[in-house]
Design a protein around this motif. Structure first.
Motif, short mmCIF file in Angstrom:
data_model
loop_
_atom_site.label_atom_id
_atom_site.label_comp_id
_atom_site.label_asym_id
_atom_site.label_seq_id
_atom_site.Cartn_x
_atom_site.Cartn_y
_atom_site.Cartn_z
N MET A 1 56.68 -10.49 27.61
CA MET A 1 56.48 -9.71 28.85
C MET A 1 54.98 -9.38 28.90
N ARG A 2 54.17 -9.51 30.08
CA ARG A 2 52.86 -9.10 29.96
C ARG A 2 52.76 -7.51 30.01
N ILE A 3 51.65 -7.17 29.65
CA ILE A 3 51.51 -5.54 29.71
C ILE A 3 51.45 -5.11 31.09
N ASP A 4 50.83 -5.68 31.85
CA ASP A 4 50.55 -5.07 33.17
C ASP A 4 51.69 -5.08 33.73
N LYS A 5 52.69 -6.15 33.74
CA LYS A 5 53.94 -6.14 34.34
C LYS A 5 54.99 -5.12 33.94
N LEU A 6 54.87 -4.83 32.41
CA LEU A 6 55.84 -3.85 31.67
C LEU A 6 55.19 -2.47 32.24
N LEU A 7 54.05 -2.30 32.40
CA LEU A 7 53.70 -0.77 32.80
C LEU A 7 54.03 -0.57 34.22
N TRP A 8 54.00 -1.63 35.31
CA TRP A 8 54.46 -1.20 36.51
C TRP A 8 56.01 -1.36 36.56
N TYR A 9 56.94 -2.13 35.82
CA TYR A 9 58.15 -1.95 35.71
C TYR A 9 58.66 -0.67 35.23
N LEU A 10 57.94 -0.05 34.14
CA LEU A 10 58.31 1.03 33.70
C LEU A 10 57.83 2.24 34.44
N ARG A 11 57.28 1.81 35.42
CA ARG A 11 56.78 3.18 36.63
C ARG A 11 55.82 4.02 35.80
N LEU A 12 55.00 3.33 34.92
CA LEU A 12 53.86 4.02 34.38
C LEU A 12 52.45 3.91 34.92
N ALA A 74 64.20 2.69 34.36
CA ALA A 74 62.75 2.60 33.48
C ALA A 74 62.81 3.47 32.37
N GLN A 75 63.02 4.52 32.48
CA GLN A 75 62.87 5.57 31.15
C GLN A 75 63.93 5.17 30.27
N ALA A 76 64.83 4.52 30.44
CA ALA A 76 66.00 3.88 29.39
C ALA A 76 65.36 2.91 28.23
N CYS A 77 64.28 2.05 28.87
CA CYS A 77 63.68 1.09 28.37
C CYS A 77 62.49 1.51 27.32
N TYR A 78 62.23 2.75 27.22
CA TYR A 78 61.23 3.32 26.22
C TYR A 78 61.55 4.56 25.42
N ARG A 79 61.23 4.89 24.69
CA ARG A 79 61.09 6.39 23.84
C ARG A 79 60.03 7.04 23.40
N VAL A 80 60.00 8.06 24.15
CA VAL A 80 58.50 8.88 23.89
C VAL A 80 58.61 9.29 22.49
N LEU A 81 57.55 9.00 21.75
CA LEU A 81 57.33 9.34 20.27
C LEU A 81 56.45 10.74 20.06
N ASP A 82 55.62 11.08 21.04
CA ASP A 82 55.02 12.21 21.01
C ASP A 82 55.65 13.33 21.57
N GLY A 83 56.64 13.73 21.42
CA GLY A 83 57.41 14.82 22.13
C GLY A 83 56.92 16.03 22.10
N GLY A 84 55.74 16.39 21.36
CA GLY A 84 55.12 17.56 21.51
C GLY A 84 54.32 17.93 22.78
N PRO A 85 53.81 18.98 23.00
CA PRO A 85 52.82 19.11 24.10
C PRO A 85 51.42 18.19 24.00
N VAL A 86 50.85 17.98 24.88
CA VAL A 86 49.62 17.01 25.10
C VAL A 86 48.51 17.94 24.12
#
Length: 97
Positions: A1-12, A74-86
């Motif tokens: 899948m293309r990166i731009d399409k993925l970003l849009w699908y994942l609502r990023l 959309a959120q079920a399709c990825y896992r956040v790896l940097d769970g700490g504060p920004v």
């Protein structure tokens, strides 16, 4: 899948042209390598580093979405790896006054 399409699908990204611009700006990383093209291929298991405003989000792609569905889907399709504060320094300082 293309990166731009993925970003849009994942609502990023709000729209597909915004997702294309995000990919072409050159600030994102895919598995540690800089990407600068919207048609970059991405697959399950890839780690994506995406800048958001003043912070950065590191996510692992768990599954590829088949459509731009609701946010929960959309959120079920990825896992956040940097769970700490920004910004951990700013998060450690608290103003209790």
């Amino acid at each position: 899948m293309r990166i731009d399409k993925l970003l849009w699908y994942l609502r990023l990204a709000k729209t597909r042209p915004v997702a294309q611009a995000m990919a072409e700006d050159g600030h994102m990383r895919l598995n540690g390598r800089r990407i600068d093209r919207a048609h970059q291929r991405i697959s399950t298991g890839d780690v994506l580093t995406v800048p958001f405003g003043t912070g950065v989000r590191v996510i692992e792609i768990v599954s590829l979405p088949v459509r731009r569905g609701p946010a929960v889907e959309a959120q079920a399709c990825y896992r956040v790896l940097d769970g700490g504060p920004v910004d951990p320094i700013a998060a450690a300082i608290r103003n209790d006054a």
